[in-house]
Design an enzyme around this catalytic site. Sequence first.
Site, short mmCIF file in Angstrom:
data_model
loop_
_atom_site.label_atom_id
_atom_site.label_comp_id
_atom_site.label_asym_id
_atom_site.label_seq_id
_atom_site.Cartn_x
_atom_site.Cartn_y
_atom_site.Cartn_z
N ASP A 15 0.88 -1.18 0.00
CA ASP A 15 0.00 0.00 0.00
C ASP A 15 0.92 1.23 0.00
O ASP A 15 1.47 1.61 1.04
CB ASP A 15 -0.88 -0.04 1.25
CG ASP A 15 -1.81 1.16 1.35
OD1 ASP A 15 -1.58 2.16 0.65
OD2 ASP A 15 -2.77 1.10 2.14
N THR A 39 -3.67 5.50 -2.83
CA THR A 39 -4.60 6.60 -3.07
C THR A 39 -3.97 7.43 -4.17
O THR A 39 -2.80 7.25 -4.50
CB THR A 39 -4.78 7.48 -1.81
OG1 THR A 39 -3.48 7.90 -1.37
CG2 THR A 39 -5.49 6.75 -0.70
N LYS A 92 -2.28 11.95 -2.56
CA LYS A 92 -1.23 12.37 -1.61
C LYS A 92 -0.03 12.87 -2.44
O LYS A 92 -0.17 13.88 -3.13
CB LYS A 92 -0.90 11.21 -0.67
CG LYS A 92 -2.12 10.80 0.17
CD LYS A 92 -1.81 9.75 1.19
CE LYS A 92 -3.00 9.46 2.09
NZ LYS A 92 -3.77 8.29 1.70
N ARG A 136 -9.02 13.03 -4.93
CA ARG A 136 -9.20 12.13 -3.78
C ARG A 136 -9.80 10.82 -4.27
O ARG A 136 -10.98 10.74 -4.61
CB ARG A 136 -10.14 12.81 -2.79
CG ARG A 136 -10.44 12.05 -1.52
CD ARG A 136 -11.00 12.98 -0.47
NE ARG A 136 -10.01 14.00 -0.18
CZ ARG A 136 -8.94 13.83 0.61
NH1 ARG A 136 -8.75 12.67 1.22
NH2 ARG A 136 -8.08 14.80 0.80
N1 DSN Z 1 -5.91 9.15 6.48
C1 DSN Z 1 -4.74 8.95 5.67
C2 DSN Z 1 -3.53 9.61 6.25
O1 DSN Z 1 -3.68 10.71 6.73
O2 DSN Z 1 -2.45 9.07 6.21
C3 DSN Z 1 -4.48 7.53 5.40
O3 DSN Z 1 -5.63 6.99 4.87
#
Ligand code: DSN
Length: 419
Positions: A197, A223, A226, A232
Amino acid sequence: MNPIEQSDPVLWQAICQEQNRQDSTLELIASENHVSPAVLAAAATPLTNKYAEGYPGKRYYGGCEFIDVIENLARDRAKALFGCDHVNVQPHSGSQANQAVFLAALNPGDTILGLHLDHGGHLTHGKSVNISGRWFKAFHYTLDPKTERIDMAHVQRIARECKPKLIITGASAYPRLWDFAAFAEIAHEVGAVQMADIAHFAGLVATGLHPSPVPHSEFVTTTTHKTLRGPRSGMTMCKADWAKKLDSAVFPGLQGGPLMHIIAAKAAAFGEAQQPAFKTYCEQILKNAKVLAEALMGHGYRLVSGGTDNHLMLVDLRAKSPNLTGAAVELWLQNAGVIVNKNMVPFDTRKAMETSGIRVGTPALTTRGLKEPEMKKVAEWFDRAASSGGDAQVLQKVRDEVTEFTRSYPLPHLTCSGT
Ligand code: DSN
């Protein structure tokens, strides 16, 4: 005038307030970023109107000829970026990207092994309150108490004992690099498949600045919002022999219609990530993280594992002052315009809503154009707010300086007025 402003002033005001909050504060949450105008525009297209259950060339609805072009663009760009055999770009989020792997590779009651949440792991890696911990027998490896790094001998010992069907690598608060090849060796020895992940550091993997799990892992999930700086959402990659099972797991296994406007935004972000400028951006994330880490340590903070190899660091507040909690410091920093999240440190004696730590990361500030000299200023603001004891005057003074500073680094957004 934005149409929302005319039709729904209450909603418009809240949107504008949030936009102004983003503009006037320093975003140090390691998992957040600011998307480009093109990614934002793609997410706000009429593609949201379209049902497209199925996959390109095999849909359950008519009128998908252009939708197919868009999904194929996203897939092809993701494959080129990461060098994977197969990718499914339909998962709505990182959690669903992971669940798709569980559905493709596991049966309820199977054993999984991942990094403990309290040591930087993720909720979806087997935490008891999450479906991953409720439907599977979850075991966890932890960090070495001295080095605060992953100890492969410990991972091997646990894997031999619990014999997982799936070994999960990747984390949401681990500041060091992952040795995916070493995990693959253990996985093969115990008959497990590996799911990496890479949600946090996907941008670094895509640009070759972090080791890639793709050659070593049956599945790679991420994801897209980031370090990858897309909308998102999520996506799941896999080796060719898992492709059919993965696609069936995402649809119809978990999800119905894909969010085609978000898939278009992913295509836009992946296109941006293929440009040389994105590698320069990711290199700057790392340079900024190193300088921020040094500067925070210079102000007397201890960093978990003594520093960082990636975009984030975990500040252990106890070295500065034993009574400081993550909850208090998060609030003081917020009042000063510096946005972070409280985070447990390994072997923390405080609970998740209080914590002894703060997690910080540089992806969003780097997008805004901040470089090494500005990181030193950020560390100074962090320290003044964290040492303030909550004094409103001190926090307001920092807030004013931060607000003034952010005016030089405007964010491209909607045009809001009257807030
Ligand atoms: N909530 C995310 C984070 O802030 O790392 C991970 O899903």
